[in-house]
Design a protein around this motif. Sequence first.
Motif, short mmCIF file in Angstrom:
data_model
loop_
_atom_site.label_atom_id
_atom_site.label_comp_id
_atom_site.label_asym_id
_atom_site.label_seq_id
_atom_site.Cartn_x
_atom_site.Cartn_y
_atom_site.Cartn_z
N LYS A 1 0.81 -1.22 0.00
CA LYS A 1 0.00 0.00 0.00
C LYS A 1 0.84 1.26 0.00
N ARG A 2 2.14 1.13 -0.24
CA ARG A 2 3.01 2.30 -0.35
C ARG A 2 3.32 2.57 -1.82
N THR A 3 2.63 1.86 -2.68
CA THR A 3 2.78 2.00 -4.12
C THR A 3 1.40 2.03 -4.75
N VAL A 4 1.20 2.90 -5.72
CA VAL A 4 0.00 2.85 -6.55
C VAL A 4 0.47 2.53 -7.97
N GLN A 5 -0.28 1.66 -8.62
CA GLN A 5 0.05 1.25 -9.97
C GLN A 5 -1.24 1.11 -10.76
N PHE A 6 -1.24 1.65 -11.96
CA PHE A 6 -2.38 1.45 -12.84
C PHE A 6 -1.95 1.61 -14.28
N LYS A 7 -2.81 1.16 -15.17
CA LYS A 7 -2.56 1.32 -16.60
C LYS A 7 -3.77 1.98 -17.22
N PHE A 8 -3.55 2.57 -18.38
CA PHE A 8 -4.65 3.13 -19.16
C PHE A 8 -4.24 3.10 -20.63
N ARG A 9 -5.21 3.18 -21.48
CA ARG A 9 -4.97 3.19 -22.91
C ARG A 9 -4.79 4.63 -23.38
N ALA A 10 -3.75 4.86 -24.16
CA ALA A 10 -3.45 6.20 -24.65
C ALA A 10 -4.60 6.72 -25.50
N PRO A 11 -4.98 7.99 -25.29
CA PRO A 11 -6.01 8.59 -26.14
C PRO A 11 -5.49 8.82 -27.56
N ILE A 12 -6.32 9.38 -28.41
CA ILE A 12 -5.96 9.51 -29.82
C ILE A 12 -5.00 10.67 -30.10
N TYR A 13 -4.75 11.55 -29.14
CA TYR A 13 -3.82 12.63 -29.44
C TYR A 13 -2.38 12.13 -29.36
N PRO A 14 -1.46 12.79 -30.12
CA PRO A 14 -0.10 12.26 -30.28
C PRO A 14 0.77 12.34 -29.03
N ARG A 15 0.52 13.31 -28.18
CA ARG A 15 1.31 13.36 -26.95
C ARG A 15 0.37 13.28 -25.76
N VAL A 16 0.86 12.65 -24.72
CA VAL A 16 0.05 12.38 -23.54
C VAL A 16 0.70 13.06 -22.34
N CYS A 17 -0.04 13.93 -21.69
CA CYS A 17 0.40 14.58 -20.47
C CYS A 17 -0.52 14.12 -19.35
N LEU A 18 0.06 13.74 -18.25
CA LEU A 18 -0.70 13.19 -17.14
C LEU A 18 -0.49 14.05 -15.91
N ARG A 19 -1.58 14.39 -15.24
CA ARG A 19 -1.51 15.11 -13.97
C ARG A 19 -2.29 14.31 -12.95
N CYS A 20 -1.61 13.92 -11.88
CA CYS A 20 -2.25 13.11 -10.84
C CYS A 20 -2.09 13.77 -9.48
N LYS A 21 -3.10 13.56 -8.66
CA LYS A 21 -3.06 13.96 -7.25
C LYS A 21 -3.10 12.66 -6.47
N ILE A 22 -1.99 12.34 -5.82
CA ILE A 22 -1.88 11.11 -5.04
C ILE A 22 -1.66 11.51 -3.59
N LEU A 23 -2.51 11.00 -2.72
CA LEU A 23 -2.47 11.38 -1.31
C LEU A 23 -1.71 10.35 -0.49
#
Length: 112
Positions: free
Chosen positions: A65-87
């Motif tokens: 529980k000291r690690t979070v892991q997930f996957k997702f499928r890339a959207p159709i745009y050419p570059r992917v920027c990710l912003r996450c709030k992890i508590l």
Amino acid sequence: PYYAQPNQDLFVHATLYSTEPNLVLFTDTCVVSPNPHDFTTVASDLVRRGCVRDPTCGNYYSPGKRTVQFKFRAPIYPRVCLRCKILACNRYNYFSQRYQGYMRRGKRSTND
């Protein structure tokens, strides 16, 4: 930004490094966008307030529980920027957002 092919599986892994043994990680919100400066106009929620919003998003089990892991499928745009709030939450604080705020559903009217 990360450059990905449309529908490519992308993986996220975050680890908490702390000497405090009772802290655990909780994914609050993750948003994907083609623009690193705009996460509202052309953006998609992967996780919002602790709930998975994207059907391609899947969590992986983290034994400590000291690690979070997930996957997702890339959207159709050419570059992917990710912003996450992890508590980082106290494992035994049952009043924290991890336990209280995001897992509950509000009452619904029978007319909804």
